[in-house]
Design a protein around this motif. Structure first.
Motif, mmCIF file in Angstrom:
data_model
loop_
_atom_site.group_PDB
_atom_site.id
_atom_site.type_symbol
_atom_site.label_atom_id
_atom_site.label_comp_id
_atom_site.label_asym_id
_atom_site.label_seq_id
_atom_site.Cartn_x
_atom_site.Cartn_y
_atom_site.Cartn_z
ATOM 1 N N PHE A 1 0.838 -1.202 0.000
ATOM 2 C CA PHE A 1 0.000 0.000 0.000
ATOM 3 C C PHE A 1 0.869 1.247 0.000
ATOM 4 C CE2 PHE A 1 0.404 1.320 4.486
ATOM 5 C CZ PHE A 1 0.955 0.160 5.043
ATOM 6 N N GLY A 2 0.314 2.331 -0.516
ATOM 7 C CA GLY A 2 1.056 3.587 -0.576
ATOM 8 C C GLY A 2 0.731 4.467 0.620
ATOM 9 N N VAL A 3 1.711 5.172 1.106
ATOM 10 C CA VAL A 3 1.514 6.069 2.258
ATOM 11 C C VAL A 3 2.103 7.436 1.904
ATOM 12 C CG1 VAL A 3 2.083 6.474 4.689
ATOM 13 C CG2 VAL A 3 1.672 4.139 3.889
ATOM 14 N N SER A 4 1.331 8.482 2.140
ATOM 15 C CA SER A 4 1.848 9.838 1.936
ATOM 16 C C SER A 4 2.497 10.296 3.231
ATOM 17 C CB SER A 4 0.707 10.788 1.589
ATOM 18 O OG SER A 4 0.029 10.314 0.462
ATOM 19 N N ILE A 5 3.730 10.739 3.141
ATOM 20 C CA ILE A 5 4.461 11.086 4.354
ATOM 21 C C ILE A 5 5.490 12.179 4.056
ATOM 22 C CG2 ILE A 5 6.222 9.275 4.038
ATOM 23 C CD1 ILE A 5 5.829 8.623 7.033
ATOM 24 N N GLU A 6 5.702 13.051 5.022
ATOM 25 C CA GLU A 6 6.671 14.132 4.824
ATOM 26 C C GLU A 6 8.069 13.536 4.639
ATOM 27 O OE1 GLU A 6 4.574 13.926 7.334
ATOM 28 O OE2 GLU A 6 3.461 15.794 7.545
ATOM 29 N N LYS A 7 8.854 14.130 3.716
ATOM 30 C CA LYS A 7 10.209 13.638 3.451
ATOM 31 C C LYS A 7 11.069 13.651 4.708
ATOM 32 C CE LYS A 7 11.358 14.058 -1.383
ATOM 33 N NZ LYS A 7 12.138 14.714 -2.412
ATOM 34 N N SER A 8 10.898 14.710 5.515
ATOM 35 C CA SER A 8 11.730 14.830 6.715
ATOM 36 C C SER A 8 11.436 13.689 7.697
ATOM 37 C CB SER A 8 11.489 16.178 7.392
ATOM 38 O OG SER A 8 10.118 16.326 7.720
ATOM 39 N N LEU A 9 10.152 13.304 7.808
ATOM 40 C CA LEU A 9 9.765 12.246 8.742
ATOM 41 C C LEU A 9 10.301 10.889 8.287
ATOM 42 C CD1 LEU A 9 8.217 11.358 11.275
ATOM 43 C CD2 LEU A 9 6.138 11.253 9.881
ATOM 44 N N ILE A 10 10.144 10.566 7.013
ATOM 45 C CA ILE A 10 10.630 9.260 6.541
ATOM 46 C C ILE A 10 12.162 9.230 6.569
ATOM 47 C CG2 ILE A 10 10.687 9.690 4.027
ATOM 48 C CD1 ILE A 10 9.319 6.512 5.743
ATOM 49 N N GLY A 11 12.770 10.404 6.390
ATOM 50 C CA GLY A 11 14.231 10.489 6.477
ATOM 51 C C GLY A 11 14.722 10.132 7.871
ATOM 52 N N LEU A 12 14.059 10.677 8.874
ATOM 53 C CA LEU A 12 14.424 10.379 10.262
ATOM 54 C C LEU A 12 14.177 8.906 10.584
ATOM 55 C CD1 LEU A 12 12.875 13.503 12.032
ATOM 56 C CD2 LEU A 12 15.311 12.943 11.918
ATOM 57 N N PHE A 13 13.038 8.390 10.090
ATOM 58 C CA PHE A 13 12.671 6.994 10.338
ATOM 59 C C PHE A 13 13.715 6.056 9.723
ATOM 60 C CE2 PHE A 13 10.090 3.144 9.430
ATOM 61 C CZ PHE A 13 9.652 2.881 10.721
ATOM 62 N N ASP A 14 14.058 6.300 8.451
ATOM 63 C CA ASP A 14 15.038 5.447 7.764
ATOM 64 C C ASP A 14 16.403 5.496 8.448
ATOM 65 O OD1 ASP A 14 13.205 4.550 5.950
ATOM 66 O OD2 ASP A 14 13.802 5.922 4.343
ATOM 67 N N ALA A 15 16.796 6.701 8.881
ATOM 68 C CA ALA A 15 18.099 6.833 9.543
ATOM 69 C C ALA A 15 18.117 6.035 10.846
ATOM 70 C CB ALA A 15 18.382 8.313 9.823
ATOM 71 N N GLU A 16 16.981 6.035 11.547
ATOM 72 C CA GLU A 16 16.899 5.346 12.833
ATOM 73 C C GLU A 16 16.858 3.825 12.650
ATOM 74 O OE1 GLU A 16 17.464 7.589 15.184
ATOM 75 O OE2 GLU A 16 17.660 5.884 16.530
ATOM 76 N N ALA B 1 18.106 2.200 10.281
ATOM 77 C CA ALA B 1 19.420 1.752 9.787
ATOM 78 C C ALA B 1 20.343 1.400 10.960
ATOM 79 C CB ALA B 1 20.053 2.842 8.924
ATOM 80 N N LYS B 2 20.072 1.978 12.121
ATOM 81 C CA LYS B 2 20.902 1.722 13.313
ATOM 82 C C LYS B 2 20.481 0.448 14.039
ATOM 83 C CE LYS B 2 21.225 6.693 14.197
ATOM 84 N NZ LYS B 2 20.631 7.747 15.044
ATOM 85 N N THR B 3 19.340 -0.120 13.624
ATOM 86 C CA THR B 3 18.827 -1.314 14.301
ATOM 87 C C THR B 3 19.065 -2.553 13.445
ATOM 88 O OG1 THR B 3 16.651 -1.233 13.279
ATOM 89 C CG2 THR B 3 16.959 0.125 15.245
ATOM 90 N N GLY B 4 18.471 -3.654 13.837
ATOM 91 C CA GLY B 4 18.648 -4.889 13.089
ATOM 92 C C GLY B 4 17.642 -5.058 11.947
ATOM 93 N N TYR B 5 16.782 -4.079 11.750
ATOM 94 C CA TYR B 5 15.795 -4.203 10.669
ATOM 95 C C TYR B 5 16.489 -4.215 9.315
ATOM 96 C CZ TYR B 5 12.044 -3.286 14.006
ATOM 97 O OH TYR B 5 11.179 -3.359 15.056
ATOM 98 N N ARG B 6 16.031 -5.155 8.452
ATOM 99 C CA ARG B 6 16.622 -5.238 7.121
ATOM 100 C C ARG B 6 16.016 -4.210 6.177
ATOM 101 N NH1 ARG B 6 15.637 -11.307 6.113
ATOM 102 N NH2 ARG B 6 13.972 -10.704 7.514
ATOM 103 N N ASN B 7 14.755 -3.819 6.478
ATOM 104 C CA ASN B 7 14.117 -2.826 5.609
ATOM 105 C C ASN B 7 12.994 -2.099 6.359
ATOM 106 O OD1 ASN B 7 11.653 -4.446 5.364
ATOM 107 N ND2 ASN B 7 12.959 -5.827 4.168
ATOM 108 N N ARG B 8 12.490 -1.089 5.700
ATOM 109 C CA ARG B 8 11.444 -0.234 6.259
ATOM 110 C C ARG B 8 10.163 -1.017 6.546
ATOM 111 N NH1 ARG B 8 10.147 4.147 2.030
ATOM 112 N NH2 ARG B 8 12.019 5.225 2.706
ATOM 113 N N SER B 9 9.797 -1.941 5.671
ATOM 114 C CA SER B 9 8.559 -2.708 5.836
ATOM 115 C C SER B 9 8.559 -3.495 7.139
ATOM 116 C CB SER B 9 8.360 -3.692 4.674
ATOM 117 O OG SER B 9 8.201 -2.993 3.482
ATOM 118 N N GLU B 10 9.694 -4.107 7.424
ATOM 119 C CA GLU B 10 9.813 -4.899 8.648
ATOM 120 C C GLU B 10 9.603 -4.017 9.891
ATOM 121 O OE1 GLU B 10 13.510 -7.222 9.972
ATOM 122 O OE2 GLU B 10 12.905 -8.113 8.047
ATOM 123 N N ALA B 11 10.178 -2.828 9.891
ATOM 124 C CA ALA B 11 10.032 -1.901 11.023
ATOM 125 C C ALA B 11 8.579 -1.445 11.145
ATOM 126 C CB ALA B 11 10.957 -0.706 10.826
#
Ligand code: NI
Length: 139
Positions: free
Chosen positions: A7-22, A24-34
């Motif tokens: 499914f598609g989600v509309s989200i602010e670039k700054s928010l997804i940027g922070l989420f992806d950066a965070e 990346a520091k964990t054991g998650y292999r990708n965004r979907s898993e998180a």
């Protein structure tokens, strides 16, 4: 295994940027898993609210007090739950933002409904519900 839905989600670039950066520091292999884990955690919290037992709740909300009609809505909702609200604390965080802490005593469903109502008001930047009991019956 369940079928997978995309499914598609509309989200602010700054928010997804922070989420992806965070993540990346964990054991998650990708965004979907998180995101799947966040959804499961949220669902577990919702399950609690259906028990309808008596409990204590603490809601914290952060909002920009310049947002039109926001403070009126917050006040109106809280006046609609007089019996459940034990105490409130208002802190002026900075020039624009306020922190409100609301302590509640009531049935879990009622506490959850109030947190949902406050958190979904436009302009509320963060809303968090913490619940607790003594393990025995609360009056
Ligand atoms: Ni304030």
């Amino acid at each position: 295994m369940d079928k997978i839905t995309r499914f598609g989600v509309s989200i602010e670039k700054s928010l997804i940027g922070l989420f992806d950066a965070e993540i990346a520091k964990t054991g998650y292999r990708n965004r979907s898993e998180a995101i799947r884990d966040l959804m499961r955690d949220w669902l577990v919290g919702r399950e609690w609210s259906r028990s309808n037992e008596r409990a204590m709740g603490v809601i914290t909300i952060v909002y920009d007090h310049h947002t039109r009609d926001l403070q009126e809505k917050l006040t109106e909702i809280q006046h609609g739950s007089l019996k459940a609200i034990v105490s409130t604390l208002h802190v002026h965080m900075d020039h624009d933002n306020c922190l409100e802490v609301i302590v509640l005593r009531g049935k879990t469903g009622e506490i959850q409904r109030l947190a949902d109502a406050l958190g979904s008001i436009r302009g509320v930047k963060h809303c968090k519900l913490l619940t607790t009991t003594t393990g025995s019956h609360i009056h």
